[in-house]
Scaffold this active site. Structure first.
Site: not given
Length: 451
Positions: A91, A93, A124, A158-159, A424
């Site tokens: 992903h 995003d 990520d 996804e996030e 994150h």
């Protein structure tokens, strides 16, 4: 004639400089789909990836979305006669930064330090995006394209919990049909130890509001016989754990893990736990992280400390998140959490529970079969260490959706992160040496699948 696998290390190494440059380009795009102010950035990110897929020889490249969904990229390299097709997922995003001022270097300015590339999305999951693309570039250089069919699917939300993925898979199922799926959105336990993720915790959340008064009143005049909503809320939230830190909500599933326990000192360092702060819960760290529920208070609506008045607060609100062990049911767990909170509100305070939308089913799989055996060989050859099976304490809701949509496809959950990646978090990074190894491992996997 050299074996295909023998040509791959040099081809991967030749492709790495461009891959590094393209990863930095993507990191510079603040594709925070969850923030409406960055919707156009997310579209720029998708268009940039579509351009990279075309340059890597894709026969068909599309930027697609469903109603209210983020832009996703779907690109295809048709399968040679009789060859299988693999779906490569990542992903593009990213999470919000958590405050640019807290980063050692600007979050959207990729910076190398100590062999790691720092930046929001560097691990990520833009490293996952470039892992797939670099494999395809390596094969393009070696033989004009991959030895099997490949569909590249780069999601854009996804996030945010992949809220429109179900609709996207339903609308584009034929376009994404495959025999195996590689999801590059997990992590390895160390930079030189490859992992297949075989379990993920689920997720539910809710908002609790406690009300005690019609309006704020003077804390000196009325304090004593009259309580305040914030204290009542705090007492309610304190009931979520017992004295050992175990989740006190009844009726939740719990599992065990045969994985070796983590070294506590290393774990504490990776997390950034302050000196003297104790771990909570019981059991091994893998059990607590992967196979048992975890509850956290993510936020409280309350006055800022430097803006308070001497009044009793009439209302207070908090967001509560519950991670679920594999095998649990999201609806039952959300109901159990709500009932627990209602039962522990003190002093007859009024309580309102609002279910959240962050629902993710827990997931587990049995990594048995020929595709998993091929993956173990490929990854062991690249990393120089055997593959380990791990759980992940976080939730990746779309994995169960892929398994439901393509029930005959083996699902391989891999990744380009390690415990120091700080997904994150502040100062997120990817280890550049591991990035190279992850690309080689996936290239070997395609060769294995080609027979």
């Amino acid at each position: 004639m050299p074996d295909l696998r023998d040509t791959l290390p040099a081809a991967v190494d030749a492709a790495l400089p461009a891959a590094r440059a393209d990863l930095e380009t993507l990191v510079r795009i603040p594709s925070i789909w969850a923030d409406p102010d960055h919707a156009e950035d997310t579209r720029r990110s998708a268009e940039a990836i579509a351009g990279l897929a075309r340059a890597a020889g894709a026969a068909d490249v599309r930027v697609l979305s469903v109603e209210d969904g983020a832009p996703a990229v779907v690109a295809s390299w048709p399968a040679p006669e009789g060859a299988p097709t693999i779906l490569l997922y990542a992903h593009h995003d990213v999470q919000p930064t958590g405050g640019d001022e807290h980063w050692t270097s600007p979050p959207f300015e990729p910076t190398e330090r100590g062999g790691r590339l720092y930046g929001r999305g560097a691990a990520d999951d833009k490293a996952g995006v470039l892992t797939h693309l670099t494999v395809l570039r390596a094969y393009q250089a070696v033989q004009g394209g991959p030895p099997i069919g490949v569909t590249l699917f780069i999601e854009g939300e996804e996030e945010s919990g992949s809220p429109t993925l179900t609709a996207f898979l339903a609308e584009h199922r034929d376009l994404l049909a495959c025999d195996a799926i590689v999801i590059a959105d997990s992590a390895n336990p160390a930079v030189d130890v490859p992992a297949l993720t075989t379990s993920l915790r689920g997720l539910v959340d809710l908002t609790i509001e406690v009300a005690m008064l019609e309006r704020p009143v003077h804390s000196g005049v009325y304090g004593g016989p009259v309580g305040d909503a914030l204290t009542a809320l705090c007492r309610t939230l304190a009931s979520l754990h017992d004295e050992l830190g175990e989740v006190a909500v009844g009726g939740l599933a719990q599992g065990t893990s045969a994985a070796p326990d983590f070294d506590e000192a290393t774990f504490r360092s990776d997390v950034g736990l302050l000196d003297g702060v104790e771990l909570i819960g019981t059991g091994t760290i893998p059990e607590r992280s992967w196979q048992k529920p975890a509850v956290a208070v993510l936020g409280i609506d309350a006055p800022r400390v430097d803006e308070v008045s001497n009044v009793l607060l009439p209302r207070a609100r908090a967001a509560v998140s519950l991670r679920l062990a594999p095998g649990d049911d999201t609806r039952k767990a959300q109901d159990a959490l709500a009932e627990h909170l209602k039962a522990h509100v003190p002093w007859g305070a009024k309580v309102t529970i609002t279910p959240g939308h962050g629902i993710a089913e827990p997931f587990s799989l049995d990594a048995a079969g020929s595709v998993y055996d091929m993956a173990r060989r490929a990854f062991a050859d690249a990393y120089g260490n055997d593959v380990v099976e791990v759980g992940v304490g976080g939730s990746i809701p779309f994995i169960a959706e892929f398994a439901r949509t393509f029930p005959g496809a083996a699902v391989l959950v891999t990744g380009v992160g390690d415990p120091a990646s700080r997904w994150h978090g502040i100062d997120e990074s990817v280890h550049l040496g591991m990035f190279r190894t992850a690309v080689l491992a996936e290239a070997y996997l395609l060769a294995e699948l080609a027979g």
